[in-house]
Design a protein around this motif. Sequence first.
Motif, PDB file in Angstrom:
ATOM      1  N   GLY A  62      83.720 117.870 144.344  1.00 54.85           N
ATOM      2  CA  GLY A  62      82.983 117.983 145.601  1.00 54.85           C
ATOM      3  C   GLY A  62      83.945 118.222 146.742  1.00 54.85           C
ATOM      4  N   GLY A  63      83.398 118.307 147.949  1.00 49.98           N
ATOM      5  CA  GLY A  63      84.218 118.442 149.138  1.00 49.98           C
ATOM      6  C   GLY A  63      84.741 119.839 149.398  1.00 49.98           C
ATOM      7  N   ALA A  64      84.227 120.843 148.659  1.00 48.97           N
ATOM      8  CA  ALA A  64      84.586 122.226 148.961  1.00 48.97           C
ATOM      9  C   ALA A  64      83.588 122.792 149.977  1.00 48.97           C
ATOM     10  CB  ALA A  64      84.590 123.069 147.693  1.00 48.97           C
ATOM     11  N   LEU A  86      80.071 121.477 153.828  1.00 52.09           N
ATOM     12  CA  LEU A  86      80.780 121.140 152.597  1.00 52.09           C
ATOM     13  C   LEU A  86      79.913 120.258 151.724  1.00 52.09           C
ATOM     14  CD1 LEU A  86      83.716 118.652 153.369  1.00 52.09           C
ATOM     15  CD2 LEU A  86      81.868 119.093 154.942  1.00 52.09           C
ATOM     16  N   THR A  87      80.282 120.192 150.448  1.00 55.11           N
ATOM     17  CA  THR A  87      79.364 119.725 149.424  1.00 55.11           C
ATOM     18  C   THR A  87      79.718 118.358 148.851  1.00 55.11           C
ATOM     19  OG1 THR A  87      80.694 120.955 147.818  1.00 55.11           O
ATOM     20  CG2 THR A  87      78.726 122.053 148.677  1.00 55.11           C
ATOM     21  N   ILE A  88      78.674 117.652 148.431  1.00 52.45           N
ATOM     22  CA  ILE A  88      78.783 116.482 147.566  1.00 52.45           C
ATOM     23  C   ILE A  88      77.846 116.742 146.382  1.00 52.45           C
ATOM     24  CG2 ILE A  88      78.269 114.022 147.297  1.00 52.45           C
ATOM     25  CD1 ILE A  88      78.833 113.655 150.284  1.00 52.45           C
ATOM     26  N   TYR A  89      78.333 116.498 145.176  1.00 49.66           N
ATOM     27  CA  TYR A  89      77.469 116.653 144.000  1.00 49.66           C
ATOM     28  C   TYR A  89      76.632 115.388 143.815  1.00 49.66           C
ATOM     29  CZ  TYR A  89      79.765 120.934 142.573  1.00 49.66           C
ATOM     30  OH  TYR A  89      80.218 122.223 142.525  1.00 49.66           O
ATOM     31  N   VAL A  90      75.316 115.578 143.802  1.00 47.81           N
ATOM     32  CA  VAL A  90      74.407 114.447 143.632  1.00 47.81           C
ATOM     33  C   VAL A  90      73.735 114.456 142.264  1.00 47.81           C
ATOM     34  CG1 VAL A  90      73.957 114.250 146.108  1.00 47.81           C
ATOM     35  CG2 VAL A  90      72.457 115.683 144.700  1.00 47.81           C
ATOM     36  N   GLY A  91      73.898 115.532 141.517  1.00 46.98           N
ATOM     37  CA  GLY A  91      73.250 115.619 140.214  1.00 46.98           C
ATOM     38  C   GLY A  91      73.868 116.715 139.382  1.00 46.98           C
ATOM     39  N   GLU A  92      73.319 116.877 138.188  1.00 47.18           N
ATOM     40  CA  GLU A  92      73.788 117.952 137.320  1.00 47.18           C
ATOM     41  C   GLU A  92      72.666 118.376 136.384  1.00 47.18           C
ATOM     42  OE1 GLU A  92      76.271 115.728 133.886  1.00 47.18           O
ATOM     43  OE2 GLU A  92      76.921 115.313 135.918  1.00 47.18           O
ATOM     44  N   TYR A 113      78.035 110.193 142.143  1.00 50.36           N
ATOM     45  CA  TYR A 113      78.277 111.316 143.055  1.00 50.36           C
ATOM     46  C   TYR A 113      79.626 111.955 142.739  1.00 50.36           C
ATOM     47  CZ  TYR A 113      74.535 108.979 145.586  1.00 50.36           C
ATOM     48  OH  TYR A 113      73.334 108.386 145.910  1.00 50.36           O
ATOM     49  N   GLY A 114      79.663 113.278 142.800  1.00 49.35           N
ATOM     50  CA  GLY A 114      80.909 114.018 142.644  1.00 49.35           C
ATOM     51  C   GLY A 114      81.542 114.194 144.008  1.00 49.35           C
ATOM     52  N   PHE A 115      82.804 113.718 144.148  1.00 47.06           N
ATOM     53  CA  PHE A 115      83.389 113.609 145.481  1.00 47.06           C
ATOM     54  C   PHE A 115      84.868 113.969 145.474  1.00 47.06           C
ATOM     55  CE2 PHE A 115      85.336 110.934 148.890  1.00 47.06           C
ATOM     56  CZ  PHE A 115      84.683 111.510 149.973  1.00 47.06           C
ATOM     57  N   ALA A 116      85.254 114.753 146.474  1.00 50.57           N
ATOM     58  CA  ALA A 116      86.651 115.058 146.797  1.00 50.57           C
ATOM     59  C   ALA A 116      86.629 115.630 148.205  1.00 50.57           C
ATOM     60  CB  ALA A 116      87.258 116.032 145.795  1.00 50.57           C
ATOM     61  N   ALA A 117      87.785 116.107 148.671  1.00 50.43           N
ATOM     62  CA  ALA A 117      87.846 116.742 149.997  1.00 50.43           C
ATOM     63  C   ALA A 117      88.891 117.842 149.960  1.00 50.43           C
ATOM     64  CB  ALA A 117      88.193 115.713 151.073  1.00 50.43           C
ATOM     65  N   HIS A 118      88.462 119.050 150.311  1.00 52.61           N
ATOM     66  CA  HIS A 118      89.349 120.209 150.322  1.00 52.61           C
ATOM     67  C   HIS A 118      89.465 120.762 151.737  1.00 52.61           C
ATOM     68  CE1 HIS A 118      89.551 120.679 145.900  1.00 52.61           C
ATOM     69  NE2 HIS A 118      88.340 120.155 145.931  1.00 52.61           N
ATOM     70  N   ALA A 157      90.365 110.631 151.739  1.00 49.99           N
ATOM     71  CA  ALA A 157      88.913 110.464 151.644  1.00 49.99           C
ATOM     72  C   ALA A 157      88.551 109.310 150.711  1.00 49.99           C
ATOM     73  CB  ALA A 157      88.270 111.767 151.167  1.00 49.99           C
ATOM     74  N   TYR A 158      89.175 109.270 149.555  1.00 53.22           N
ATOM     75  CA  TYR A 158      88.866 108.194 148.601  1.00 53.22           C
ATOM     76  C   TYR A 158      89.276 106.833 149.156  1.00 53.22           C
ATOM     77  CZ  TYR A 158      86.897 110.373 144.452  1.00 53.22           C
ATOM     78  OH  TYR A 158      86.038 110.981 143.563  1.00 53.22           O
ATOM     79  N   ASP A 159      90.426 106.777 149.781  1.00 54.41           N
ATOM     80  CA  ASP A 159      90.885 105.509 150.356  1.00 54.41           C
ATOM     81  C   ASP A 159      89.887 105.013 151.407  1.00 54.41           C
ATOM     82  OD1 ASP A 159      92.703 103.389 150.550  1.00 54.41           O
ATOM     83  OD2 ASP A 159      93.773 104.336 152.211  1.00 54.41           O
ATOM     84  N   ALA A 160      89.408 105.928 152.246  1.00 53.68           N
ATOM     85  CA  ALA A 160      88.454 105.552 153.299  1.00 53.68           C
ATOM     86  C   ALA A 160      87.118 105.108 152.707  1.00 53.68           C
ATOM     87  CB  ALA A 160      88.252 106.720 154.259  1.00 53.68           C
ATOM     88  N   VAL A 161      86.655 105.806 151.668  1.00 55.69           N
ATOM     89  CA  VAL A 161      85.372 105.443 151.047  1.00 55.69           C
ATOM     90  C   VAL A 161      85.458 104.061 150.406  1.00 55.69           C
ATOM     91  CG1 VAL A 161      83.842 105.968 149.104  1.00 55.69           C
ATOM     92  CG2 VAL A 161      84.508 107.776 150.694  1.00 55.69           C
TER      93      VAL A 161
END
Length: 440
Positions: free
Chosen positions: A175-177, A188-194, A391-396, A427-431
């Motif tokens: 996520g996060g692209a 920018l995106t967060i994956y909530v499902g598949e 949730y699928g999560f990252a930050a780009h 991002a992960y540290d803050a979450v």
Amino acid sequence: MHHELFDDTLALLQDLIRNACVNDLTATSGQEVRNADTLEAFFAGSGAQIQRYESAPGRVSIVATVPGTDPDAQPLTLLGHTDVVPVDRARWSVDPFAAEIREGKIYGRGAVDMLFITAIMAAVTRKAARAGGLGGTLTFVGVADEEARGGLGAAWFRKHHPEAFSWQHCLSETGGAHLPTADGSDALTIYVGEKGAAQRRIHVHGDAGHGSAPYEKDSAILKIGQVAARIAAIKPEVTQDSTWKGFVQAFRFDAATEAAVLRGERYEALGQLAAYGDAISHLSIAQTVLRAGQAINVLPSHAWLELDIRTLPGQSDEDVDAMLLEALEGIDVEIEHLICEEATISPTDHPLYEALEAVLVELFPGAQVVPTIAAGGSDLRFARRAGGVGYGFAAHAIERTLGAVHAQLHSHDEYLHLEDLDLSLRAYDAVVQRFCGPAV
């Protein structure tokens, strides 16, 4: 960019890549024990509670738990997988397992999928452990066998050790692209499902016989060709659910283009994301394996075609079979079920999603955060099936579009920008701090 947490994370990522835990979908491949050993050494002396689980020889997953200090705070589980897909070494310009850094990028199999997130998850968990914990319990899981759909990893945990860690609130890839919006605004995106899997094998039968005398023989080859043509002509209905609508609306197209894309008539307007848009807007069918005959002078009496079918949330196996039987009416077929898993999705009106959204907006002020679904699979589906959220999560960086990030998955010369390692780490540290809360 360079600070102690970043440097430690980068060093761990390099070690994970160099361990070359290649999963070729056989039970003896992967050998994630190497990455489990590396991760156990990484956590040594931190105060985290470490457990190892071996689902098959060498297929080791590791769980590092930092118990919470506030009984009212919520737990958070970071699901990082430690296996990677195979490589075609001849097509790489660098050693795929050297973790080489060039011009601000780290190259290597798994750099994007998903060892960079796995390393980040481990680093923020170790940080929390060294600090004496947070309010809620934080758990890092280095999971084996994700690339083979988790039979010796997440699925194995659900079956054999469901108590090993909490499935209530889970984060994983990716996520996060960013989306290439028509007006230049940031989304920018967060994956909530598949999507789900509804794999099928279609069998047909015909007359055997000598290849020199095909007269009036019932041809299995002809039948399977007709099956393939009928299936290629299926036009699945385009969804009108809120996730698809929100994804398209985030591009800020003009009204006519937006309406056409929503109807599934202008996927090309999505540019590099045309194939992804097509995939997430309706059930998809890929004809992937065809088998018939052995000897050139023998008429085969049996032929079969395998279909990789991916379903949207709410679409059942019964729906898929009804669609296939309608398309194949008049042809005598047998439909065999292979891997079948329903699509999964988590809500956006949830405290964990809201924490992810808030952190991304802090990193990218003014950005619109867009929930979307993955066309493929991840370990998050097991959390959702267990009654939790995932949730699928990252930050780009803003230059990294969703299409560009997708292009790195399973690619030759797979690489990650070090800038994105830093952004995702922050991002992960803050979450983690926001969701788990301070220690009591």
